[in-house]
Design an enzyme around this catalytic site. Structure first.
Site, mmCIF file in Angstrom:
data_model
loop_
_atom_site.group_PDB
_atom_site.id
_atom_site.type_symbol
_atom_site.label_atom_id
_atom_site.label_comp_id
_atom_site.label_asym_id
_atom_site.label_seq_id
_atom_site.Cartn_x
_atom_site.Cartn_y
_atom_site.Cartn_z
ATOM 1 N N LYS A 31 0.747 -1.225 0.015
ATOM 2 C CA LYS A 31 -0.583 0.369 0.315
ATOM 3 C C LYS A 31 0.520 1.525 0.366
ATOM 4 C CE LYS A 31 -0.923 0.457 5.160
ATOM 5 N NZ LYS A 31 0.329 1.611 5.224
ATOM 6 N N THR A 32 1.950 0.981 1.153
ATOM 7 C CA THR A 32 2.607 2.671 0.502
ATOM 8 C C THR A 32 2.847 2.691 -0.671
ATOM 9 O OG1 THR A 32 3.129 2.047 2.960
ATOM 10 C CG2 THR A 32 4.247 3.628 2.130
ATOM 11 N N ASP A 215 -3.405 7.713 3.723
ATOM 12 C CA ASP A 215 -3.159 6.599 4.808
ATOM 13 C C ASP A 215 -3.701 5.366 5.910
ATOM 14 O OD1 ASP A 215 -1.478 4.480 4.374
ATOM 15 O OD2 ASP A 215 0.493 4.996 5.286
ATOM 16 N N GLU A 216 -3.676 4.560 6.116
ATOM 17 C CA GLU A 216 -4.500 3.679 6.829
ATOM 18 C C GLU A 216 -5.247 4.316 7.741
ATOM 19 O OE1 GLU A 216 -2.743 0.895 8.373
ATOM 20 O OE2 GLU A 216 -1.150 0.893 7.791
ATOM 21 N N GLN A 246 -7.810 -5.418 8.868
ATOM 22 C CA GLN A 246 -6.442 -4.724 9.935
ATOM 23 C C GLN A 246 -6.820 -2.793 11.097
ATOM 24 O OE1 GLN A 246 -2.597 -5.080 9.047
ATOM 25 N NE2 GLN A 246 -3.378 -5.172 6.520
ATOM 26 N N ARG A 592 1.950 -11.595 9.744
ATOM 27 C CA ARG A 592 3.038 -10.224 9.999
ATOM 28 C C ARG A 592 4.133 -11.169 10.172
ATOM 29 N NH1 ARG A 592 1.531 -5.973 9.692
ATOM 30 N NH2 ARG A 592 -0.474 -7.369 9.153
#
Length: 712
Positions: A31-32, A215-216, A246, A592
């Site tokens: 995503k980044t 973002d997020e 998430q 993770r």
């Protein structure tokens, strides 16, 4: 700018600008990269001025990483880009329009310590008896009200505690402005206030920011949504990136509805899903898909990867918690022997209370570790408080401990009263002497008596057992009630105290005729170990809560305590929405892991609340993973003392057995066990040997049914 290193969906997300865009970016899907390439595309291909792009994120670290990635893609002057946290961006706006909210050009920002000091002064000026917990309670309440754009009265009412809270909170706001200051919440709230009251200013920023990226987005709260919506309402110039699967910060104000309702809040919205995962193996990823699909409040997506299949998820099942930890440590040692770096190994827990056993297991095996984003177990406030009670009972000359606890919980012993008491102690009088000989005025004497009552005849309880004595002190001090009144996370804090009782019980069980002084000395040695200092450890195992793990990744991940009541947490079991957030936590933990994932649980644990050993069930979330992705290891063998009753064990732990099977195995002898190695017999119980294998726990061994020989 080359887009060849992006996949098809990432390219679509970068190049789409026709309508409001929601990029559903699954775990490990890049995503980044999409955000930074989209910013670069706006500048290089569309020709947008960098100063007309607004990119919002949540941490300074994330903002810096975003800037650095954009710099690497574009040559030129980018210093006027608006990339930053919500607070950073709002601060820039406030510095331009300070006069609209009664601030001066030189207004200051109050950090957490400044807030505490200001609230403390207000308590003092209003002559309201208080301690640090009262200060934190007011701080948290003020922040909660501001995050939801509510008045203080709307939050707590105006009766009882609400009356005191409103008085202090309103004075706090008044003094903020008198001091020409803003706190972190006011940076956002005052910006919204300016936009609400000055349409020309709002329109200026709406026109200025030709494109807005967030973002997020799943972590935004109501105020943050309001700010974004003000800047983009009626326009198609917004792209938010996030993953509702998430969303794990509901407890601090984040609302999953912001991402779930994006299409309702923005007409003609487009959704692009990033489902290719670049992090985990196929086995781990497929298991994660099976877990999260059981949530109803989500947008459908299915993660996939071109990574190798990888090993099956290892399920560690043990009867007792100490055996679970021992298995985790054994696996970490194996990974280290195979060349894995310790810094690429992480142990996740649901709550901070779980780290005590894990810290001890690693420490006893010489494995360096760091606890990320949390205090070490014995450094936590509530643990230090109870230890201070014990230290003062053990040694009434310990004035540092007395100073910490004499008004915690609050007993009306304020600063001036405390000074008078300590002055009298400095003259050579003990607290008990002051009480017995009426050496102070009646009102103060009654407060001293109230405190001393906690320790009256307490030795009778300690004569029975250390645990019973400690538990009696905790009960008499009404410490649990104090936590419930003062802290939103009181359950987690109380769990830390229960873990302290567990630690004392294990210490008492391990040694004969131990005293409170023995235990306190043992704890003091643990606290002095340099191994726990982050600055002195480079290659170390990482211990952290799942909440702290968000955004991180490790080659090897251990998730401890996969039990109903732990994950999902016991406070969430009867709330469907909370169960879904707990499932998202589990999903975050699983995703993770890059290469190996270990899930562990213990069937039995001792509860000091119920004063007995309790059975636990494996987490309901584990039952959502098909067995083809799981490999079980050493499930429930007879060497774990399945039916041991702790209360009876304490009373009989030094009773000699007359059973022929144990005749040659005498107390003091060493034995060698096929699984546990060499240990020393410290007692016999019926047909069992009670053996210390040197890892801070005891085992009951049946020499008739287990492979055991004498070791010379």
């Amino acid at each position: 700018m080359i887009l060849d290193d992006l996949n098809n969906e990432q390219v679509k997300a970068v190049k789409y600008f026709e309508n409001p865009l929601l990029v559903l970016a699954g775990a490990g899907s890049g995503k980044t990269r999409v955000i930074t390439y989209k910013i670069a595309y706006l500048i290089r291909k569309i020709g947008m001025d960098p100063s007309n792009i607004l990119a919002l994120t949540f941490t300074n670290k994330a903002a810096m990483e975003m800037k650095e990635r954009v710099y690497s893609l574009i040559d030129g002057d980018l210093k006027n880009m608006w990339i930053g946290t919500f607070h950073h961006v709002c601060l820039r706006i406030l510095k331009r329009h300070y006069d609209k909210v009664n601030l001066t050009r030189k207004f200051v920002i109050y950090d957490t310590n400044d807030q505490k000091k200001l609230i403390k002064n207000i308590f003092k000026d209003f002559d309201i008896d208080h301690d640090n917990s009262d200060i934190y309670a007011v701080m948290n309440g003020i922040s909660k009200a501001k995050q939801n754009l509510k008045s203080f009265k709307q939050l707590y009412g105006d009766k009882g505690y609400g009356e005191i809270f409103n008085k202090v909170a309103e004075e706090y706001e008044k003094r903020l402005f008198e001091n020409d200051a803003v706190d972190f919440d006011n940076m956002l709230n005052l910006t919204i206030k300016i936009f609400n009251e000055y349409e020309e200013i709002l329109n200026f920023y709406r026109d200025k920011f030709e494109y807005v990226l967030v973002d997020e987005y799943q972590d935004t709260n109501y105020v943050q949504f309001k700010l974004i919506h003000q800047l983009t309402k009626g326009k198609n110039n917004i792209c938010v990136v996030g993953d509702e699967d998430q969303s794990i910060y509901g407890w601090r104000g984040a609302t999953i509805e912001n991402i779930l309702n994006f299409e309702e809040n923005y007409n003609n919205a487009r959704i692009i899903k990033l489902e290719q995962n670049y992090r985990s193996t196929k086995n781990i990823l497929q298991a994660a898909n099976f877990i999260i699909q059981n949530n109803e409040n989500r947008k459908e997506k299915l993660l996939w990867t071109e990574n190798k299949k990888g090993e099956k998820i290892q399920l560690i099942e043990r009867i007792k918690k100490e055996d679970e930890v021992r298995s985790i440590v054994r696996n970490i040692k194996n990974l280290k022997q195979k060349g894995e770096d310790l810094k690429e190994i992480a142990i996740f827990v649901r709550t901070n209370a779980q780290t005590r056993e894990i810290e001890k297991g690693l420490r006893n095996n010489g494995l360096p570790y760091i606890v990320i984003g949390s205090l070490k177990y014995f450094d936590r406030m509530e643990v230090k408080d109870i230890l201070s009670y014990l230290k003062f009972y053990n040694n009434s000359r310990d004035l540092l401990s007395l100073d910490r606890i004499i008004n915690k919980p609050r007993r009306g012993i304020g600063k001036k009263t405390k000074e008078k008491i300590f002055n009298k102690i400095d003259e050579g009088h003990s607290l008990e002497n002051i009480r017995e000989n009426n050496l102070m005025k009646g009102k103060i004497l009654r407060k001293i008596d109230n405190f001393c009552n906690i320790f009256d005849n307490i030795e009778d309880y300690f004569d029975d057992s250390l645990v019973r004595g400690v538990k009696e002190i905790i009960d008499r001090s009404r410490y649990k009630n104090y936590l419930e009144k003062k802290f939103d996370n009181h359950t987690e804090r109380w769990e830390n105290i229960v873990e302290l009782l567990n630690d004392i019980s294990e210490f008492e069980t391990k040694f004969d005729d131990v005293t409170l002084n023995d235990y306190l000395n043992d704890v003091a040695l643990i606290q002095d170990i340099d191994l726990l200092d982050k600055s002195s450890v480079k290659d170390a195992v990482n211990i952290l809560t799942i909440h702290k793990a968000k955004g991180l990744e490790f080659d090897n991940v251990f998730l401890s305590g996969v039990e109903d009541g732990t994950l999902p947490h016991k406070n969430c079991l009867n709330d469907p929405e909370k169960i879904e957030e707990e499932r998202r936590l589990f999903y975050v933990a699983v995703t993770r892991a890059r290469k190996k994932l270990f899930l562990s649980w213990a069937k039995k644990s001792y509860s000091f609340i119920y004063n007995s050993e309790i059975n636990k069930d494996i987490s309901r979330f584990m039952k959502e993973i098909p067995q083809e992705y799981i490999e079980r290891t050493n499930s429930f063998s007879s060497g774990y003392g399945i039916n041991r009753n702790k209360k009876r064990y304490r009373k009989n732990r030094f009773r000699r057995s007359k059973t022929k099977n144990t005749k040659k195995f005498k107390v003091g002898k060493k034995i060698k066990h096929s699984e546990y190695g060499v240990g020393k017999i410290i007692a016999t119980k019926f047909k069992y040997l009670v053996v210390d294998f040197g890892d801070s726990s005891l085992k009951e061994i049946d020499p008739k049914n287990e492979e055991v020989v004498l070791h010379e």
